[in-house]
Each structure stands twice: as structure tokens, then as C-alpha cells.
Design an enzyme around this catalytic site. Sequence first.
Site, short mmCIF file in Angstrom:
data_model
loop_
_atom_site.label_atom_id
_atom_site.label_comp_id
_atom_site.label_asym_id
_atom_site.label_seq_id
_atom_site.Cartn_x
_atom_site.Cartn_y
_atom_site.Cartn_z
N LYS A 86 -15.36 29.49 -12.57
CA LYS A 86 -16.35 30.49 -12.14
C LYS A 86 -15.67 31.85 -11.99
O LYS A 86 -14.45 31.92 -11.72
CB LYS A 86 -17.07 30.06 -10.87
CG LYS A 86 -16.25 30.14 -9.64
CD LYS A 86 -17.06 29.99 -8.38
CE LYS A 86 -16.08 30.22 -7.24
NZ LYS A 86 -16.54 30.23 -5.93
N LYS B 172 -13.19 36.31 -7.14
CA LYS B 172 -12.43 37.47 -6.70
C LYS B 172 -10.99 37.10 -6.39
O LYS B 172 -10.16 37.98 -6.21
CB LYS B 172 -13.11 38.16 -5.52
CG LYS B 172 -13.42 37.31 -4.34
CD LYS B 172 -14.33 38.09 -3.39
CE LYS B 172 -15.09 37.14 -2.49
NZ LYS B 172 -16.29 37.70 -1.94
N LYS C 20 -8.95 24.86 -3.26
CA LYS C 20 -8.04 25.89 -2.80
C LYS C 20 -6.76 25.28 -2.27
O LYS C 20 -5.66 25.79 -2.50
CB LYS C 20 -8.68 26.76 -1.71
CG LYS C 20 -9.73 27.70 -2.26
CD LYS C 20 -10.09 28.77 -1.26
CE LYS C 20 -11.22 29.65 -1.80
NZ LYS C 20 -11.78 30.56 -0.83
P1 TYM Z 1 -18.18 34.52 -1.40
O1 TYM Z 1 -17.72 35.73 -0.63
O2 TYM Z 1 -17.16 33.77 -2.19
O3 TYM Z 1 -19.35 34.91 -2.38
C1 TYM Z 1 -20.46 35.66 -1.92
C2 TYM Z 1 -21.73 35.20 -2.60
O4 TYM Z 1 -21.60 35.37 -4.01
C3 TYM Z 1 -21.85 34.16 -4.67
N1 TYM Z 1 -20.93 34.06 -5.81
C4 TYM Z 1 -21.32 33.80 -7.06
N2 TYM Z 1 -22.53 33.60 -7.60
C5 TYM Z 1 -22.59 33.36 -8.92
N3 TYM Z 1 -21.50 33.31 -9.73
C6 TYM Z 1 -20.26 33.52 -9.23
N4 TYM Z 1 -19.21 33.48 -10.01
C7 TYM Z 1 -20.13 33.78 -7.83
N5 TYM Z 1 -19.07 34.03 -7.02
C8 TYM Z 1 -19.58 34.21 -5.79
C9 TYM Z 1 -21.55 33.07 -3.65
O5 TYM Z 1 -22.24 31.87 -3.95
C10 TYM Z 1 -22.03 33.71 -2.38
O6 TYM Z 1 -23.42 33.56 -2.24
N6 TYM Z 1 -18.69 31.01 2.11
C11 TYM Z 1 -19.29 32.18 1.53
C12 TYM Z 1 -19.54 33.31 2.52
C13 TYM Z 1 -20.31 32.94 3.73
C14 TYM Z 1 -21.71 32.68 3.80
C15 TYM Z 1 -21.98 32.42 5.16
C16 TYM Z 1 -22.72 32.63 2.84
C17 TYM Z 1 -19.82 32.83 4.98
N7 TYM Z 1 -20.80 32.53 5.85
C18 TYM Z 1 -23.27 32.10 5.60
C19 TYM Z 1 -24.02 32.34 3.28
C20 TYM Z 1 -24.28 32.07 4.65
C21 TYM Z 1 -18.36 32.72 0.44
O7 TYM Z 1 -17.17 32.53 0.47
O8 TYM Z 1 -18.97 33.54 -0.43
#
Ligand code: TYM
Length: 348
Positions: free
Chosen positions: A215, A218, A132
Site C-alpha cells: 500500500k 508514509k 511493523k
Molecule cells: P494513518 O495515519 O496511517 O492513515 C490515515 C488515514 O488514511 C488512510 N490511508 C489510506 N487509504 C487508502 N490508501 C492508502 N494507501 C492509505 N494510507 C493511509 C488510513 O486508512 C487512515 O484512514 N491508526 C490510524 C490513525 C488513527 C485513527 C484513530 C483513525 C488513530 N486513531 C481513530 C480513525 C479513528 C492510522 O495510522 O492512520
Amino acid sequence: MRLARRLAIEAASARIGRMETKQRVFSGIQPSGASHLGTYLGALKNWVALQDDYDNYFCLVDLHALTTPQDPKVLRSNIRELAAIFLGVGLDPARSVIFRQSHVSEHAELAWLLNCIAKVGELSRMTQFKDKAQKGGAEAASVGLYDYPVLQAADILLYNAHRVPVGEDQRQHLELSRVLARRFNGTYGETFVVPEPMILETGARVMSLDDPAKKMSKSSPVPSSYIALLDAPDTVRKKIRRAKTDSGSEITASPDKPAITNLLDIYAAMTGKSVEELEADYQGKGYGDFKKDLGEVVVEGLSPIREQALELLGDPKELDDLLEIGAEKARAVAGATLRDAQAKMGLG
Ligand code: TYM
């Protein structure tokens, strides 16, 4: 809030309190843009399946969303939309604690304590930050973006979660949470559960529809690269019809066919069929037939979620009330863990 719903949630909470033998699950999603098929297959679908077997905490991590610039109005509406999606996919406030991170101030407070044991070298190695920051230059990236994995560790450790269901892209962040839990326990005495990631075999890494080397994300500026969970059925069909394909015409998964491999994975994750079964089903058929069927499979899977979420969005007060009930329950657990960590560090 409708009385019957409130009573059901309260009765279930009392039951949850008595079920101490269940392991705890925590996970979160950022309300930083449209939730998409990757978020669903990598995370949400799995969360729904875990509800009966674990003591669940599912969080809209709005503080994390602030690590990149957000328009306050858009963020507000994204938070409600994500809350509606949480419920629309089938997360049940009577079985899971569903809440907003910013409504439980202990997340930011524990993050500070963990900041004081995390190392600059560890955060500098985080590939998501590097990716990023590369886009706008590391110098211009926010300190929040750099520190983000520590806040994530605080999210998980506050609830002493045993399992964390996430997509493949979160593996490195999860490893840091484990390192920080062990370091804290080793330095100050046993305090935190060391969490385990829970990453599915299928759907853990859904790739972009226009570039299978990236990947599905969003933050992509190209809406045709992802299927938003609230996309209308015809939009879903069109996006799949236009998804990039590889040269050749066979429906087979292989490293030199990343686009069709991704579409097969999506099909498998949506239906529960194996990729091998799908390859056999589509032997002798072309991309056109395959994409048409995949379009219908995705529309069929997402339509009930979309309809339910849109209905909930018509009653924002209900959504806000449900999130507040969740936050109250989350605060009770988070407060106890934070006080314990503070006391161990000499602040008690
Ligand atoms: P975030 O908001 O980017 O994504 C949320 C969840 O969706 C999964 N994900 C995907 N899985 C498969 N293919 C994809 N293209 C894809 N895009 C997103 C992510 O792996 C995630 O599980 N840092 C985290 C949010 C977070 C979090 C936490 C997660 C903050 N605190 C504590 C678990 C525990 C994030 O940005 O996810």
C-alpha cells in the site's frame, strides 16, 4: 487569530451544540511523515464530504506517531504541516472540531481503562503490529506500538462516534474498537456507542507507485513510491510518469494487472468517473497517454490543496490557535465520557 474567523467558529459551535440529531463522526491521521494521495483518497476527501451531514471530530493523532521513533523537531513540523493539510483540503473549523490528540489528555486516560479490558491475544493478532514489528523484530518493538489499537479505540469511544471514515487498512483496528465498546458495555453497563467503519469503494486502498503489491505508505523510504500532498506539480507528473506498469499495453483493470488497476483506481477516485468508463475512454490508447492525463488530473486536484496549505504554513500562530480552539471543544465531550467510564468502573 483573526476576529472574524474566531466569531464564525464560535457561532457555528453554538449551532453544532443544538443539532443533537446528527450522528457523530470521528477519525484521525498520524503526523508521522508526509501525508500522501492514499491518505487523501482513503480518508481526507471523504471527511470533507461528510462535514454538513455529521457532527465531526477530526484529530491529528500525535500520540500515535510516538509509537515509532520520531525526531522531536521533525514531529513538530509534521504536526503543523498536517494541520495545514487538514484545512487545505477543506476541513472547516466552523463545521468540524479539528484538534491534536495530545492536547486532550482524556485519550491517554481512557486508553488505560480500555487496556484493562483488552486481551493480549487480541492485540497479538493485529496485522499492522505484526508487519511493523517484523521489520525490526517484535522484541524490539515499543509497547506503544503493540498497544496502539487500544489508544485508537479510546480516540473513537471518547466521542461516542457512530461512524469512522477510514481506509481499508484500518478495518481490523476498527473491529477491535467495536469489541472493546461491547465488552465494556456488557461488563459495566451501557456507556459507549459501538462505532461503524465507513470505508469507500474507490480509493480505500491506494497502492505504492513502485510496487503495487504494497500500500502507498508514509513510512516508505522511497519518495517516488508515493505522491505527497505537498509535492510540487512537476514532481507529481514525474512520479506518475515513472510509476510501475504491467506487461502488455491495454488500459484495463484486472488482478493480473495490479499496477494499471491501481492507477485506474486513483484516476476514478480523483474524478468520480467509474473504472469502466475510463477503460472505455482509453481503449486503443497506450500507457503514455493515460499517465500523462492522470498526471494532470492529480495535479489539478492537489494544486489548490497544496497552495492553501503552504499559505497557512506561513502563519503558524493561526494554525496553533485553531487547534487550541478545537481542543477546548473536544475536551468538553471527552471529559464527560471519561468521567462516566471511570464512575462505571468504580472510580467515581
Ligand atoms: P494513518 O495515519 O496511517 O492513515 C490515515 C488515514 O488514511 C488512510 N490511508 C489510506 N487509504 C487508502 N490508501 C492508502 N494507501 C492509505 N494510507 C493511509 C488510513 O486508512 C487512515 O484512514 N491508526 C490510524 C490513525 C488513527 C485513527 C484513530 C483513525 C488513530 N486513531 C481513530 C480513525 C479513528 C492510522 O495510522 O492512520
